[in-house]
Design an enzyme around this catalytic site. Structure first.
Site, PDB file in Angstrom:
ATOM      1  N   HIS A 238       0.834  -1.269   0.096  1.00  0.00           N
ATOM      2  CA  HIS A 238       0.068  -0.073   0.210  1.00  0.00           C
ATOM      3  C   HIS A 238       0.914   1.330  -0.140  1.00  0.00           C
ATOM      4  N   TYR A 242       2.089   5.788  -1.834  1.00  0.00           N
ATOM      5  CA  TYR A 242       2.619   7.098  -1.650  1.00  0.00           C
ATOM      6  C   TYR A 242       3.892   7.617  -1.846  1.00  0.00           C
ATOM      7  N   HIS A 389      -9.309   1.769 -10.891  1.00  0.00           N
ATOM      8  CA  HIS A 389      -8.935   2.679 -10.010  1.00  0.00           C
ATOM      9  C   HIS A 389      -7.483   2.939 -10.105  1.00  0.00           C
ATOM     10  N   PHE A 390      -6.465   2.050 -10.309  1.00  0.00           N
ATOM     11  CA  PHE A 390      -5.129   2.554 -10.227  1.00  0.00           C
ATOM     12  C   PHE A 390      -4.556   2.989 -11.579  1.00  0.00           C
ATOM     13  N   HIS A 391      -5.259   3.030 -12.569  1.00  0.00           N
ATOM     14  CA  HIS A 391      -5.019   3.681 -13.958  1.00  0.00           C
ATOM     15  C   HIS A 391      -5.177   5.422 -13.817  1.00  0.00           C
ATOM     16  N   ARG A 452     -10.267  -9.118 -13.041  1.00  0.00           N
ATOM     17  CA  ARG A 452      -8.896  -8.527 -13.516  1.00  0.00           C
ATOM     18  C   ARG A 452      -7.828  -9.512 -13.625  1.00  0.00           C
ATOM     19  N   ARG A 453      -6.860  -9.528 -14.380  1.00  0.00           N
ATOM     20  CA  ARG A 453      -5.842 -10.339 -14.610  1.00  0.00           C
ATOM     21  C   ARG A 453      -6.510 -11.765 -15.267  1.00  0.00           C
TER      22      ARG A 453
HETATM   23 FE1  HAS Z   1      -5.087   2.567  -4.223  1.00  0.00          FE
HETATM   24  C1  HAS Z   1      -5.684  -1.167  -4.844  1.00  0.00           C
HETATM   25  C2  HAS Z   1      -7.310   2.276  -1.674  1.00  0.00           C
HETATM   26  C3  HAS Z   1      -4.664   5.789  -3.372  1.00  0.00           C
HETATM   27  C4  HAS Z   1      -2.589   2.462  -6.605  1.00  0.00           C
HETATM   28  N1  HAS Z   1      -4.244   1.148  -5.394  1.00  0.00           N
HETATM   29  C5  HAS Z   1      -4.516  -0.375  -5.849  1.00  0.00           C
HETATM   30  C6  HAS Z   1      -3.771  -0.679  -6.472  1.00  0.00           C
HETATM   31  C7  HAS Z   1      -2.949   0.107  -6.900  1.00  0.00           C
HETATM   32  C8  HAS Z   1      -3.341   1.510  -6.296  1.00  0.00           C
HETATM   33  C9  HAS Z   1      -1.873  -0.118  -7.989  1.00  0.00           C
HETATM   34  O1  HAS Z   1      -8.611  -0.299   0.119  1.00  0.00           O
HETATM   35  C10 HAS Z   1      -3.593  -2.276  -6.928  1.00  0.00           C
HETATM   36  C11 HAS Z   1      -2.962  -3.495  -6.342  1.00  0.00           C
HETATM   37  C12 HAS Z   1      -2.954  -4.712  -6.875  1.00  0.00           C
HETATM   38  O2  HAS Z   1      -2.254  -5.077  -7.906  1.00  0.00           O
HETATM   39  O3  HAS Z   1      -3.661  -5.402  -6.192  1.00  0.00           O
HETATM   40  N2  HAS Z   1      -6.143   3.633  -2.621  1.00  0.00           N
HETATM   41  C13 HAS Z   1      -7.064   3.429  -1.903  1.00  0.00           C
HETATM   42  C14 HAS Z   1      -7.182   4.624  -1.115  1.00  0.00           C
HETATM   43  C15 HAS Z   1      -6.422   5.702  -1.435  1.00  0.00           C
HETATM   44  C16 HAS Z   1      -5.629   5.140  -2.616  1.00  0.00           C
HETATM   45  C17 HAS Z   1      -8.052   4.814   0.268  1.00  0.00           C
HETATM   46  N3  HAS Z   1      -3.978   3.835  -4.914  1.00  0.00           N
HETATM   47  C18 HAS Z   1      -3.843   5.197  -4.328  1.00  0.00           C
HETATM   48  C19 HAS Z   1      -2.831   6.022  -4.854  1.00  0.00           C
HETATM   49  C20 HAS Z   1      -2.302   4.889  -5.948  1.00  0.00           C
HETATM   50  C21 HAS Z   1      -2.936   3.670  -5.958  1.00  0.00           C
HETATM   51  C22 HAS Z   1      -2.540   7.513  -4.737  1.00  0.00           C
HETATM   52  C23 HAS Z   1      -1.099   5.155  -6.862  1.00  0.00           C
HETATM   53  C24 HAS Z   1      -0.382   6.291  -6.972  1.00  0.00           C
HETATM   54  N4  HAS Z   1      -6.261   0.766  -3.421  1.00  0.00           N
HETATM   55  C25 HAS Z   1      -7.262   1.144  -2.461  1.00  0.00           C
HETATM   56  C26 HAS Z   1      -7.509  -0.480  -1.785  1.00  0.00           C
HETATM   57  C27 HAS Z   1      -7.178  -1.170  -2.890  1.00  0.00           C
HETATM   58  C28 HAS Z   1      -6.155  -0.202  -3.814  1.00  0.00           C
HETATM   59  C29 HAS Z   1      -8.265  -0.780  -0.500  1.00  0.00           C
HETATM   60  C30 HAS Z   1      -7.252  -2.572  -2.849  1.00  0.00           C
HETATM   61  C31 HAS Z   1      -8.402  -3.012  -3.801  1.00  0.00           C
HETATM   62  C32 HAS Z   1      -8.667  -4.632  -3.600  1.00  0.00           C
HETATM   63  O4  HAS Z   1      -9.554  -4.979  -3.413  1.00  0.00           O
HETATM   64  O5  HAS Z   1      -7.635  -5.373  -4.221  1.00  0.00           O
HETATM   65  C33 HAS Z   1      -6.388   7.152  -0.830  1.00  0.00           C
HETATM   66  O6  HAS Z   1      -4.949   7.556  -0.546  1.00  0.00           O
HETATM   67  C34 HAS Z   1      -7.000   7.905  -1.857  1.00  0.00           C
HETATM   68  C35 HAS Z   1      -6.903   9.503  -1.362  1.00  0.00           C
HETATM   69  C36 HAS Z   1      -7.185  10.497  -2.514  1.00  0.00           C
HETATM   70  C37 HAS Z   1      -8.244  11.582  -2.480  1.00  0.00           C
HETATM   71  C38 HAS Z   1      -8.008  12.383  -3.495  1.00  0.00           C
HETATM   72  C39 HAS Z   1      -7.937  13.765  -3.563  1.00  0.00           C
HETATM   73  C40 HAS Z   1      -7.738  14.461  -4.502  1.00  0.00           C
HETATM   74  C41 HAS Z   1      -6.816  15.488  -4.804  1.00  0.00           C
HETATM   75  C42 HAS Z   1      -6.801  16.172  -6.396  1.00  0.00           C
HETATM   76  C43 HAS Z   1      -7.539  17.661  -6.258  1.00  0.00           C
HETATM   77  C44 HAS Z   1      -7.511  18.183  -7.632  1.00  0.00           C
HETATM   78  C45 HAS Z   1      -7.759  19.330  -7.983  1.00  0.00           C
HETATM   79  C46 HAS Z   1      -7.712  19.807  -9.355  1.00  0.00           C
HETATM   80  C47 HAS Z   1      -7.292  20.346  -6.789  1.00  0.00           C
HETATM   81  C48 HAS Z   1      -9.254  11.706  -1.399  1.00  0.00           C
HETATM   82  C49 HAS Z   1      -5.515  15.690  -4.218  1.00  0.00           C
HETATM   83  C50 HAS Z   1      -8.639  21.226  -9.311  1.00  0.00           C
HETATM   84  C51 HAS Z   1      -8.349  21.529 -10.767  1.00  0.00           C
HETATM   85  C52 HAS Z   1      -9.045  22.645 -11.341  1.00  0.00           C
HETATM   86  C53 HAS Z   1      -8.976  22.987 -12.688  1.00  0.00           C
HETATM   87  C54 HAS Z   1      -9.369  23.752 -10.408  1.00  0.00           C
HETATM   88  C1  HEM Z   2      -2.874  -3.711 -15.948  1.00  0.00           C
HETATM   89  C2  HEM Z   2      -4.224  -1.185 -19.694  1.00  0.00           C
HETATM   90  C3  HEM Z   2      -0.759   2.298 -18.681  1.00  0.00           C
HETATM   91  C4  HEM Z   2       0.209   0.194 -14.566  1.00  0.00           C
HETATM   92  C5  HEM Z   2      -3.398  -2.941 -16.778  1.00  0.00           C
HETATM   93  C6  HEM Z   2      -4.704  -3.786 -17.483  1.00  0.00           C
HETATM   94  C7  HEM Z   2      -5.134  -2.915 -18.480  1.00  0.00           C
HETATM   95  C8  HEM Z   2      -3.993  -1.895 -18.704  1.00  0.00           C
HETATM   96  C9  HEM Z   2      -6.413  -3.316 -19.447  1.00  0.00           C
HETATM   97  C10 HEM Z   2      -5.593  -4.689 -16.680  1.00  0.00           C
HETATM   98  C11 HEM Z   2      -5.142  -6.121 -17.341  1.00  0.00           C
HETATM   99  C12 HEM Z   2      -5.690  -7.259 -16.267  1.00  0.00           C
HETATM  100  O1  HEM Z   2      -6.021  -7.124 -15.324  1.00  0.00           O
HETATM  101  O2  HEM Z   2      -5.803  -8.501 -17.036  1.00  0.00           O
HETATM  102  C13 HEM Z   2      -3.189  -0.020 -19.900  1.00  0.00           C
HETATM  103  C14 HEM Z   2      -3.184   1.056 -20.904  1.00  0.00           C
HETATM  104  C15 HEM Z   2      -2.098   1.905 -20.785  1.00  0.00           C
HETATM  105  C16 HEM Z   2      -1.796   1.477 -19.413  1.00  0.00           C
HETATM  106  C17 HEM Z   2      -4.028   0.815 -22.105  1.00  0.00           C
HETATM  107  C18 HEM Z   2      -1.815   3.059 -21.468  1.00  0.00           C
HETATM  108  C19 HEM Z   2      -1.435   2.979 -22.764  1.00  0.00           C
HETATM  109  C20 HEM Z   2      -0.390   2.060 -17.347  1.00  0.00           C
HETATM  110  C21 HEM Z   2       0.624   2.841 -16.779  1.00  0.00           C
HETATM  111  C22 HEM Z   2       0.885   2.375 -15.357  1.00  0.00           C
HETATM  112  C23 HEM Z   2       0.114   1.283 -15.603  1.00  0.00           C
HETATM  113  C24 HEM Z   2       1.192   4.329 -17.004  1.00  0.00           C
HETATM  114  C25 HEM Z   2       1.564   2.741 -14.163  1.00  0.00           C
HETATM  115  C26 HEM Z   2       2.547   3.657 -14.340  1.00  0.00           C
HETATM  116  C27 HEM Z   2      -0.682  -0.953 -14.657  1.00  0.00           C
HETATM  117  C28 HEM Z   2      -0.372  -2.286 -13.474  1.00  0.00           C
HETATM  118  C29 HEM Z   2      -1.101  -3.378 -13.802  1.00  0.00           C
HETATM  119  C30 HEM Z   2      -1.803  -2.950 -15.104  1.00  0.00           C
HETATM  120  C31 HEM Z   2       0.394  -2.113 -12.046  1.00  0.00           C
HETATM  121  C32 HEM Z   2      -1.475  -4.654 -13.070  1.00  0.00           C
HETATM  122  C33 HEM Z   2      -0.567  -5.603 -13.403  1.00  0.00           C
HETATM  123  C34 HEM Z   2      -0.946  -6.887 -12.827  1.00  0.00           C
HETATM  124  O3  HEM Z   2      -2.034  -7.123 -12.214  1.00  0.00           O
HETATM  125  O4  HEM Z   2      -0.091  -7.796 -12.833  1.00  0.00           O
HETATM  126  N1  HEM Z   2      -3.036  -2.037 -17.732  1.00  0.00           N
HETATM  127  N2  HEM Z   2      -2.367   0.361 -19.004  1.00  0.00           N
HETATM  128  N3  HEM Z   2      -0.488   0.853 -16.617  1.00  0.00           N
HETATM  129  N4  HEM Z   2      -1.212  -1.792 -15.334  1.00  0.00           N
HETATM  130 FE1  HEM Z   2      -1.700  -0.626 -17.388  1.00  0.00          FE
HETATM  131 CU    CU Z   3      -3.847   0.090  -0.684  1.00  0.00          CU
END
Ligand code: HAS
Ligand code: HEM
Ligand code: CU
Length: 573
Positions: A238, A242, A389-391, A452-453
């Site tokens: 997790h 960050y 979620h994670f894209h 997924r996967r």
């Molecule tokens: Fe996540 C699964 C919960 C944040 C990445 N997450 C994943 C996985 C990845 C990932 C890669 O609780 C898959 C892992 C795997 O392969 O199995 N995630 C959270 C929670 C947060 C969160 C509570 N995740 C992230 C971030 C990631 C990331 C950051 C990558 C960089 N996630 C989960 C959970 C799973 C999970 C479960 C497991 C799911 C499962 O069942 O397998 C929090 O940290 C999120 C807090 C964020 C906010 C948003 C604040 C918004 C901001 C933008 C403001 C925009 C502005 C623009 C101001 C509350 C800061 C204004 C624009 C104008 C033009 C005015």
């Molecule tokens: C998995 C598409 C870019 C990180 C996947 C999956 C899709 C996908 C469809 C799900 C496959 C599955 O669960 O079977 C794409 C496309 C992209 C892109 C179209 C842009 C051209 C990225 C980028 C990141 C990323 C920029 C991170 C920097 C991952 C990761 C997985 C994943 C971590 C999971 C791998 C796993 O489950 O083993 N992507 N993706 N992808 N992608 Fe991407």
């Molecule tokens: Cu997490």
């Protein structure tokens, strides 16, 4: 009021040109290696998106020469994008920034050495992946087993990040010794807090690798306990998000206001947000393991509540970065409730990339809160919802911020200006819309039960999944893959054209875009606000963070260790 607050920091000048060239060289090496990894990863992604559109391209002979299966390609995609791209970029970014911010001199030979070690780790890991010896092991899950090359390579890769970490923390401590009573400058504070958070976070993975995976893959131990391995993995797994996100937050907080003509809302608040990640970012990993048996549910609930708490610093970030943007837009003559948004510099590719990446993080973060809720998790876990979620978190909020940062960082490092700013800007818009469509399609398919996967396009009757009856979500996912390919190729064209162009200026002319602030932290600790004084001792706060992690992880791990369940390894491909 306008004009109120503190002016932007000016970077201390470096007299020794040879030293500066070496420092910039190693930083550029990290950044360019990162984008090479991303290029390969991004070329595979669209094939996976087609899979989720129900189109199987993996029977193609040409493709078979490159990847033996959908799953080998998927693992390469996940590892190269999410692990290699991020860590290489961050190692350059969060080495260079604090060193220049403090005006300190570091040993660049050591920095180059760390780069060489990290690259060695990458080469070994990549070799295992390309040999099809580590397929589906992006999350390492035993009892599935890869070759020792994979685990040893990955360990070297992570160890190298400790090299950068050590050098940055050491440099900061040296600066502290030379500047007693001074407040650590903002960018350095954010960088050191992030590195310390990563240190605590990585302990889980390091333990898993050294005590379990490496001896097991070498045959020294015959069996492995999958539950312990998973638990140690998510200790890191997790918090690693960050380690990716906070370097992007540095660009959002410290530099984006400058691009937008605004000011940092409050430096003390930024420091508080980073300290909250240091204290609470790691001990929440059980939200990935709600479905794992043999973990006391009380601990799952505690980790769930702590996850909700770690949303707070991101909400602080959302409101205060939005305030900084509004400040800039109003200074540019913008007005109205939302009308000011038009007065932001939408012509500037750096601004566009970063701001769109932040917008994508609003639904990305909200989806995270859904995932973390024990009541919703069973609906979304292991479905297409999760890649949805994670894209829009790592794949957009982080990746697009790093892309946009490269538009000024490469000119600054190499003295090569950004060619085609217009194309650069368009690449960001297309990537953004591609990922938004991807997220809609994948979240939707996930709710309807598509896993997924899974190479669902090769299932004889994909209609077993309800979503495959529905044309729209399938279509959206497929279309998004094509958009992302186009946006990605546009970006890489600009990026490599820039890298391979001739050097025409002294990079120092392009300054690090420090922003002024409305509420500064001040320079002297004695006169600083209580919040600034409280957030200054990062080593002590890191120690406290480690204690918190042990408090929420030892009661989870100890019963597992005293009741170990060994399983033999399996290779399924
Ligand atoms: Fe996540 C699964 C919960 C944040 C990445 N997450 C994943 C996985 C990845 C990932 C890669 O609780 C898959 C892992 C795997 O392969 O199995 N995630 C959270 C929670 C947060 C969160 C509570 N995740 C992230 C971030 C990631 C990331 C950051 C990558 C960089 N996630 C989960 C959970 C799973 C999970 C479960 C497991 C799911 C499962 O069942 O397998 C929090 O940290 C999120 C807090 C964020 C906010 C948003 C604040 C918004 C901001 C933008 C403001 C925009 C502005 C623009 C101001 C509350 C800061 C204004 C624009 C104008 C033009 C005015
Ligand atoms: C998995 C598409 C870019 C990180 C996947 C999956 C899709 C996908 C469809 C799900 C496959 C599955 O669960 O079977 C794409 C496309 C992209 C892109 C179209 C842009 C051209 C990225 C980028 C990141 C990323 C920029 C991170 C920097 C991952 C990761 C997985 C994943 C971590 C999971 C791998 C796993 O489950 O083993 N992507 N993706 N992808 N992608 Fe991407
Ligand atoms: Cu997490």
């Amino acid at each position: 009021p306008a004009g109120h607050g503190a002016p932007a920091r000016t970077m201390p000048a470096v007299q020794d040109k040879a030293y500066l060239a070496s420092l910039k060289g190693v930083t550029a090496a990290y950044v360019i290696t990162a984008f090479v990894a991303l290029l390969i990863g991004v070329l595979i992604g669209p094939l996976q998106a087609l899979n989720y559109a129900g189109i199987n391209v993996y029977d193609n002979h040409l493709l078979k020469l490159l990847v033996k299966s959908y799953y080998q390609g998927l693992t390469l995609h996940g590892v190269l994008n999410a692990l290699v791209f991020t860590q290489f970029f961050i190692s350059g970014w969060m080495l260079y920034l604090p060193v220049r911010d403090l005006g300190m001199r570091i040993n660049t030979k050591f920095a180059w050495g760390t780069y060489a070690v990290m690259t060695t780790g990458l080469v070994l890991t990549a070799a295992a992946l390309l040999l099809n010896d580590a397929t589906v092991l992006y999350t390492l899950y035993p009892p599935m087993q890869g070759s020792p090359l994979f685990y040893i390579g990955a360990s070297i890769f992570v160890a190298a990040s400790w090299g950068v970490l050590g050098q940055v923390v050491y440099t900061w401590l040296q600066w502290k010794r030379q500047n007693p009573g001074k407040v650590t400058p903002l960018v350095t504070h954010m960088s050191v807090a992030t590195w310390l958070m990563w240190f605590i976070a990585s302990l889980g993975l390091v333990t898993e690798a050294l005590v379990m995976l490496v001896p097991w893959s070498l045959g020294i131990t015959k069996t492995i306990d999958p539950l312990i391995a998973r638990t140690l993995f998510w200790w890191t797994g997790h918090a690693i998000v960050y380690f990716w996100l906070l370097p992007a937050y540095i660009a959002w907080y410290a530099f984006l206001p400058r691009h937008a003509g605004g000011r940092v809302a409050s430096e003390p608040l930024v420091r508080l947000a980073f300290v909250l990640f240091l204290l609470n970012g790691v001990g929440v990993g059980l939200h990935h393991q709600f479905s794992n048996p043999n973990i006391n549910n009380t601990w799952k609930i505690i980790h769930m509540l702590l996850t909700f708490l770690v949303v707070v610093p991101s909400l602080l970030t959302a409101f205060s970065t939005a305030a900084a943007l509004e400040d800039g837009a109003r200074a540019n003559g913008g007005g109205g409730f939302v009308g000011w948004i038009r007065h932001l510099p939408w012509q500037n590719p750096v601004f566009v990339g970063i701001t769109l990446s932040m917008i994508s993080f609003i639904p990305g973060g909200a989806g995270g809160v859904v995932n973390a809720s024990q009541a919703f998790a069973p609906v979304v876990h292991n479905t297409a919802w999760i890649p949805g979620h994670f894209h829009i978190t790592v794949g957009t909020a982080v990746t697009m911020t790093f892309m946009a940062v490269s538009f000024w960082l490469i000119p600054h490092l190499l003295g090569k200006p950004l060619p085609n700013p217009k194309l650069a800007r368009w690449s960001q818009w297309i990537w953004f819309w591609g990922m938004i469509l991807f997220a809609v399609g994948m979240h939707w398919q996930g709710i309807l039960g598509v896993p997924r996967r899974a190479q669902i396009s090769a299932v004889a009757q994909p209609e077993v999944y309800e979503a495959m009856h529905l044309a729209l979500p399938r279509f959206l996912t497929g279309l998004s893959g094509i958009l992302l390919l186009i946006g990605g190729l546009m970006f890489f064209y600009v990026f490599f054209k820039m890298v391979f162009s001739r050097r025409v200026q002294d990079g120092e002319e392009i300054e690090i875009p420090y922003s002024p602030s409305i509420s500064a932290a001040g320079e002297d600790l004695a006169t600083a606000s209580p919040l600034v004084r409280l957030t200054e001792p990062l080593l002590a706060l890191g120690a406290l963070g480690l204690i918190i992690v042990l408090m929420v992880y030892l009661p989870v791990l100890l019963p597992m260790v005293t009741n170990m369940q060994g399983a033999p390894g399996q290779m399924l491909w």
